[in-house]
Design a protein around this motif. Structure first.
Motif, mmCIF file in Angstrom:
data_model
loop_
_atom_site.group_PDB
_atom_site.id
_atom_site.type_symbol
_atom_site.label_atom_id
_atom_site.label_comp_id
_atom_site.label_asym_id
_atom_site.label_seq_id
_atom_site.Cartn_x
_atom_site.Cartn_y
_atom_site.Cartn_z
ATOM 1 N N CYS A 150 0.855 -1.179 0.000
ATOM 2 C CA CYS A 150 0.000 0.000 0.000
ATOM 3 C C CYS A 150 0.895 1.235 0.000
ATOM 4 O O CYS A 150 1.902 1.283 0.707
ATOM 5 C CB CYS A 150 -0.889 0.015 1.239
ATOM 6 N N THR A 281 -1.848 10.950 -3.864
ATOM 7 C CA THR A 281 -1.023 12.030 -4.405
ATOM 8 C C THR A 281 -0.206 12.568 -3.227
ATOM 9 O O THR A 281 -0.606 12.389 -2.076
ATOM 10 C CB THR A 281 -1.885 13.150 -5.027
ATOM 11 N N ARG A 290 2.575 15.974 -5.981
ATOM 12 C CA ARG A 290 2.945 15.058 -7.049
ATOM 13 C C ARG A 290 1.774 14.124 -7.325
ATOM 14 O O ARG A 290 1.135 13.640 -6.384
ATOM 15 C CB ARG A 290 4.122 14.189 -6.608
ATOM 16 N N LYS A 291 1.530 13.864 -8.595
ATOM 17 C CA LYS A 291 0.559 12.821 -8.924
ATOM 18 C C LYS A 291 1.256 11.755 -9.762
ATOM 19 O O LYS A 291 2.391 11.935 -10.203
ATOM 20 C CB LYS A 291 -0.630 13.410 -9.688
ATOM 21 N N TRP A 292 0.566 10.645 -9.952
ATOM 22 C CA TRP A 292 1.093 9.526 -10.735
ATOM 23 C C TRP A 292 2.397 8.992 -10.140
ATOM 24 O O TRP A 292 3.286 8.547 -10.846
ATOM 25 C CB TRP A 292 1.303 9.917 -12.202
ATOM 26 N N THR A 293 2.489 9.013 -8.832
ATOM 27 C CA THR A 293 3.663 8.449 -8.155
ATOM 28 C C THR A 293 3.395 6.969 -7.925
ATOM 29 O O THR A 293 3.071 6.542 -6.817
ATOM 30 C CB THR A 293 3.910 9.156 -6.808
ATOM 31 N N TRP A 294 3.519 6.211 -8.993
ATOM 32 C CA TRP A 294 3.074 4.818 -8.954
ATOM 33 C C TRP A 294 4.099 3.852 -8.376
ATOM 34 O O TRP A 294 3.748 2.910 -7.690
ATOM 35 C CB TRP A 294 2.735 4.361 -10.388
ATOM 36 N N VAL A 295 5.376 4.062 -8.683
ATOM 37 C CA VAL A 295 6.385 3.069 -8.303
ATOM 38 C C VAL A 295 6.669 3.138 -6.804
ATOM 39 O O VAL A 295 6.771 4.219 -6.232
ATOM 40 C CB VAL A 295 7.699 3.305 -9.077
ATOM 41 N N ASP A 297 9.416 2.791 -4.216
ATOM 42 C CA ASP A 297 10.878 2.785 -4.198
ATOM 43 C C ASP A 297 11.432 1.751 -3.209
ATOM 44 O O ASP A 297 10.707 1.247 -2.361
ATOM 45 C CB ASP A 297 11.399 4.179 -3.826
ATOM 46 N N HIS A 328 11.426 -1.050 -8.466
ATOM 47 C CA HIS A 328 12.228 -0.824 -9.672
ATOM 48 C C HIS A 328 12.929 -2.090 -10.142
ATOM 49 O O HIS A 328 13.607 -2.073 -11.159
ATOM 50 C CB HIS A 328 13.291 0.248 -9.394
ATOM 51 N N TYR A 402 1.952 9.294 1.630
ATOM 52 C CA TYR A 402 2.311 8.051 0.961
ATOM 53 C C TYR A 402 3.817 7.989 0.682
ATOM 54 O O TYR A 402 4.541 8.955 0.831
ATOM 55 C CB TYR A 402 1.541 7.948 -0.360
ATOM 56 N N HIS A 403 4.244 6.805 0.247
ATOM 57 C CA HIS A 403 5.601 6.607 -0.258
ATOM 58 C C HIS A 403 6.689 6.967 0.753
ATOM 59 O O HIS A 403 7.683 7.580 0.406
ATOM 60 C CB HIS A 403 5.801 7.395 -1.569
#
Lengths: 424, 392
Positions: A150, A281, A290-295, A297, A328, A402-403
C-alpha cells in the motif's frame, strides 16, 4: 499452557528475566536439573492426536493465534473502508500466507461467485469483449511472485516514530505467487488497432465492489507485466484480496491492484479518478502535489528483533532478519547497522533478489547485551539506496502521506525489548 | 497524518494522529476539475518507450495471438458499466441539479458522515474548507482546496456514493449534490444550477496544484550512490520514541489473542462426549431464537448497515438505531427525526408489520426517506427479523 501462548510484552518480560538468570559466560547453558519434558512421558507421546479430516481446510495451530492481521482502529471511521496489517514481525521467508496478508477495502470485502463474474474490455479496442471466469482459464497462464505494498505503508511515521511494531509501521505489504493471464493477452484478444498510436494511451481498470475503485495505468505498463490474477500461493484468491479475479501491477502501489476486477477500458487519457487525485497524491512542502507516483521505491525493515518480536534469549548468538523490496527491480544488497547508522555491515540475502518481490535478509551475529539502534538499508539493481527519513523530508517536506520508504530504527534495550524510535 | 506526529507534545496526540490519517483511509471524499487534457496526454507520453508498444501494435494489427475467447460486449452492457467521467467531461450524462435541491439531498444522503455543511463528522472526510492550507503544517484537503477536477467529484458521487448505498442516486441528484458541495466550498452562489452544459466552466482552485511524479529527477540521482559503511556520523541521539505517543494497539490485540486461545482450550478440554454436545444443541429452549437464522439475518443486515446500527452503542444514523425494534411502537425511536409518514402512523412493529414494510418499504410507508428497495426473499425477511429480535 496459556503462558506459552502469550505473545504479550508482560509474558516476554517474564521470559527474558528467566533467560537472563540462566545465562552463563561459558556459552551453552547448563541444566539445573533434568528437564521433565524429557524425563517424564508426555501425554502427546502416549495418546492419539487428531485424525485426518479433523480440519478439512487447515488453520494454524492454536499456539500461533497471535500471528494475525491487526487493525489500528483510530485510523479510520469504519472497518469497511479501512486497512489492517500483515504480522511481518512473526513471519519468515518471503511468501505471505493469504490468511494473514493485509486487507484494504474501500467498501468492504464482497462475495462474488465465479459464476457471476464478468470481465469487460472496452473503449478504444477493435471488439469490446466480455469474458467469464471460465474464459480466463483458457488463456495461457503465467506464475510470478510479487510484493503488493500500500502506498500508505509507513505513512503514520512521516512526522516521527508513532506505532510500536513492524506489523504496524511496515505491515501494509504482502508477497504472493500469482497465477493469471497477462493483461497484454486480453488486450490483444480485444484488438488494439482501434487505439492507433499506443504510446499516449491508457487503460482504466475498475472493480466490481460498491467503491468502484478505479485507476488509470499508462499503456506501456499495461502491456508490460500487469497480470489478471485468479490464484495466489496456489489457491483461489481470498475474498478480501479480490476473489475471484484481481489485477496485479508489479512494483506499483497497492491501490492500483484493483480487486474484483470487472472492467478494463482503453482510453485517450487518465480518468483522474478520486483515488488518483484526492488520494494517492503527495503534497510537497510548498503545497504543490505530485501525482502519478506509482512506483514503490526500494525499502527494507528489520522484522526481528522488533517491538513485537523482542530478544528473549539474552546476549550471545542472535539472528537479525528482515525484508527488503523495490518496485524498480531486484534487491541486490541490504546493509544493517546496530548503532543507528554510524557503521554498517552487509547482511546475507536468503537467496538472490527477485524483481518486484520481497527479499529476506539475515545478519547472523553476536549480541553483547547492550543497547542497539537497529537499522536496515536496501539497495536495488538500479543502484538506488534506501534514504533516511531526514533525506526524504529534505526533498518532500513533512506533509506527505504516501511513499515513505525511509530507513527504520528500532531501539533494542539490554533486556531485549525493542522500541520504534527516530534518531538524529 | 504526517502531522500527527508533530503534535505529540500532548495527551490528545492519539486522537489527533488518528484524525489526520483517517482522512487518508476513510476514503470517502468527493472531487473536482481538470487542467488541459491535451497537456496531460503530452505529459503521459514520456512514460512510454519500450518495445512493448510497437510489439503490441504489430501483433494486433496482424491479428496474431487471438484465441477467439469471450464474446462481443453488447452496447447496453457497455452503457451499464462504462460510466466513468473524464476531466474534459467525456462520459458526463445530460442532466442538471441545483444547489437548493442539493442541500436537501446532501442532508438526507451525505450529512450523516460528511456533516450538514460538508465539514466532515468524526473520522469521515470533510468535503469543504481548507482553502489555502496546502502548504501549512496540517493541510486540509477537500473538494474545494485540493481536488483538481470537478469530473472526479461527479464521477465519485455517481459511482461510489452514498457510502453503503452506491449507485442509487439519479443523474440529476448527483448534479445537485455536486452543486451543493461546490456551494459549501464557496465556489458557486446559492442559486447555481450545475449541468452537463456549464460543467467545464466551474473553476477548481487547485487545478494547477499538481505536478507529474518527478522523483526520477529530484530524488533518484541523489540516492543512487555508493553508501557509507563506516564513520557515517559522529554521534547518534534518539530524538523520538513511539512509546511517548502510546497509540499502538499492541496490548489489546494480545489480550484478544489470549481470549481466542482460552476459548479454544475451553472447547478442547471439555470432557463431554460429542453426542451429548450435539444433543444439547439440537434441543433449544422453545423460545430461544434459532442461532442459524439469527446468523443468516446478520448477513442480510449488511444491506441495512449503511444507514442503521444495532447492538451495543448503536445510535441513530441516516436511519434510527434498531435495538428492541421488534415489538416496539412504530416511529418511536428516541431522538430520530422520522419522515412524516412514520410520525403519523400508529401501531407496533410486530413481525408481520415488519415483514410487510421490509418487503416493500415505499409501498408500505409512502413518503419514507428510507431509500432501500426492499428484501425480495421471505427467508431473508425472517432471518433479519430474527436477528433484530436478538437485540433488546
Amino acid at each position: 499452557m496459556s503462558d506459552i501462548l502469550k505473545p504479550s510484552r508482560r509474558a516476554f518480560l517474564r521470559g527474558s528475566a528467566a533467560a537472563a538468570a540462566g545465562l552463563t559466560a561459558a556459552g551453552a547453558a547448563r541444566a539445573s536439573g533434568p528437564d521433565p519434558l524429557i524425563t517424564e512421558t508426555q501425554d502427546w507421546a502416549i495418546y492419539f492426536g487428531e485424525g485426518v479430516d479433523a480440519t478439512p481446510y487447515g488453520l494454524p495451530i492454536q499456539y500461533e493465534a497471535d500471528v494475525v492481521r491487526r487493525n489500528v482502529e483510530w485510523l479510520t471511521a469504519d472497518t469497511t473502508s479501512s486497512i489492517n496489517f500483515t504480522p511481518i514481525h512473526a513471519l519468515d521467508g518471503t511468501i505471505t500466507p493469504q490468511g494473514c496478508a493485509f486487507e484494504r477495502h474501500h467498501s468492504g470485502a464482497i462475495e462474488l461467485r465465479k459464476e457471476d463474474y464478468r470481465l469487460m474490455i472496452n473503449g478504444l479496442v477493435d471488439t469490446p469483449l466480455v469474458f467469464t471466469y471460465a474464459d480466463l482459464e483458457r488463456f495461457p497462464r503465467e506464475n510470478h511472485v510479487y510484493f503488493c505494498e500500500c502506498a500508505a505503508n509507513t505513512g503514520m511515521e512521516w512526522a516521527g516514530a508513532q506505532l510500536n511494531g513492524a506489523q504496524f509501521t511496515h505491515g501494509m505489504i504482502h508477497n504472493m505467487e500469482y497465477t493469471g493471464v497477462s493483461l497484454r493477452t486480453l488486450l490483444t484478444e480485444a484488438g488494439l488497432d482501434a487505439a492507433g498510436d499506443l504510446s499516449d494511451k491508457w487503460v482504466y481498470v475498475e472493480g466490481a465492489d460498491a467503491s468502484s475503485n478505479g485507476r488509470s495505468i499508462p499503456m506501456d505498463k499495461a502491456l508490460d507485466d500487469v497480470l489478471v490474477a485468479f490464484k495466489a500461493n496456489g489457491e483461489a484468491l481470498r475474498k478480501e484480496h479480490g476473489y475471484p479475479v484481481r489485477l496485479v501491477v508489479p512494483g506499483w502501489e497497492g491501490n492500483m491492484w484493483v480487486k474484483w476486477l470487472r472492467r478494463v477500458e482503453v482510453m485517450d487519457g487518465p480518468v483522474e479518478s478520486r483515488e488518483e487525485t484526492s488520494k494517492y497524491t503527495d503534497t510537497l512542502a510548498d503545497g504543490t502535489s505530485r501525482k502519478w507516483t506509482w512506483v514503490m521505491d526500494a525499502k527494507s525493515v528489520v522484522t526481528s528483533p522488533s517491538p513485537q518480536s523482542p530478544i528473549t534469549h539474552g546476549a550471545g548468538p542472535l539472528v537479525i532478519t528482515g525484508l527488503a523490496w523495490s518496485g524498480h527491480g531486484a534487491i541486490t544488497r541490504v546493509d544493517v547497522s546496530k548503532d543507528g547508522g554510524k557503521t554498517w555491515e552487509t547482511a546475507r540475502l536468503a537467496k538472490p533478489g527477485e524483481k518486484m518481490a520481497l527479499t529476506r535478509f539475515y545478519l547472523d551475529t553476536e549480541w553483547n547485551g547492550e543497547d542497539m539502534l537497529l537499522q536496515s538499508r536496501a539497495m536495488d539493481e538500479t543502484g538506488y539506496v534506501q534514504p533516511t527519513k531526514a533525506q526524504l523530508r529534505e526533498v518532500r517536506g513533512e506533509n506527505s502521506i504516501y511513499h515513505n520508504n525511509c530507513i527504520q530504527t528500532w531501539h533494542v534495550k539490554p533486556n531485549g525489548e525493542a522500541e520504534n524510535v527516530e534518531v538524529s | 497524518m504526517s502531522k500527527s506526529l508533530k503534535l505529540f507534545g500532548g495527551t490528545a496526540l492519539g486522537t489527533l494522529a488518528v484524525l489526520t490519517m483517517s482522512v487518508n483511509f476513510a476514503d470517502r471524499n468527493i472531487a473536482s476539475f481538470p487542467d488541459n487534457p491535451a497537456v496531460m496526454t503530452a505529459i503521459a507520453a514520456p512514460v512510454v518507450s519500450s518495445g512493448l508498444i510497437s510489439a503490441a501494435n504489430a501483433s494486433t494489427s496482424a491479428g496474431e495471438g487471438k484465441l477467439g475467447l469471450g464474446r462481443a460486449a453488447l452496447p447496453e452492457e457497455i452503457a451499464a458499466w462504462d460510466v466513468d467521467v473524464s476531466p474534459d467531461g467525456t462520459g458526463l450524462p445530460v442532466g442538471s441539479g441545483s444547489v437548493e435541491d442539493g442541500e436537501m439531498l446532501f442532508s438526507e444522503n451525505c450529512a450523516v458522515c460528511h456533516g450538514e455543511f460538508a465539514e466532515g463528522v468524526g473520522n469521515w472526510p470533510e468535503l469543504a474548507g481548507g482553502e489555502g492550507t496546502l502548504a501549512n503544517e496540517d493541510p486540509v484537503k477537500t473538494v474545494g482546496s485540493y481536488w483538481p477536477y470537478l469530473s472526479t467529484a461527479w464521477d465519485y458521487v455517481h459511482r461510489s456514493m452514498p457510502y453503503g448505498q452506491a449507485q442509487t442516486l439519479s443523474t440529476d441528484e448527483v448534479y445537485a449534490i455536486v452543486a451543493y458541495i461546490l456551494y459549501s466550498n464557496f465556489l458557486v452562489e446559492d442559486d447555481f444550477v450545475l449541468s452537463n452544459e456549464n460543467f467545464l466552466e466551474v473553476e477548481m482552485p487547485n487545478a494547477d496544484g499538481f505536478i507529474v511524479d518527478d522523483r526520477a529527477e529530484t530524488e533518484y540521482p541523489i540516492w543512487r550512490t555508493e553508501p557509507c559503511m563506516e564513520n557515517c556520523k559522529d554521534n547518534v541521539e534518539i530524538t523520538m520514541r513511539a512509546s511517548v505517543l502510546n497509540v499502538t494497539p499492541e496490548d489489546e490485540a494480545a489480550a484478544e489473542a489470549e481470549k481466542v486461545i482460552e476459548a479454544a482450550n475451553a472447547v478442547t478440554e471439555t470432557e463431554a462426549p460429542v453426542e451429548e454436545v450435539v444433543a444439547a444443541v439440537e434441543e433449544p429452549a422453545t423460545d430461544a431464537p434459532d442461532p442459524e437464522l439469527v446468523a443468516a439475518g446478520e448477513k442480510v443486515f449488511g444491506k441495512c448497515k449503511a444507514c442503521h446500527q444495532v447492538g451495543e452503542d448503536a445510535s441513530n444514523r441516516v436511519g434510527p438505531a434498531l435495538n428492541g425494534i421488534v415489538g416496539a411502537e412504530i416511529g418511536a425511536v428516541e431522538g430520530f427525526k422520522y419522515s412524516r409518514v412514520f410520525d403519523e402512523m400508529d401501531g407496533t412493529w410486530t413481525e408481520e408489520e415488519l415483514a410487510a414494510f421490509l418487503a416493500d418499504p415505499r409501498g408500505y410507508a409512502r413518503g419514507t426517506k428510507m431509500s432501500f428497495a426492499g428484501l425480495k426473499s421471505e427467508e431473508d425477511i425472517a432471518a433479519v427479523t430474527a436477528y433484530l429480535a436478538s437485540f433488546d
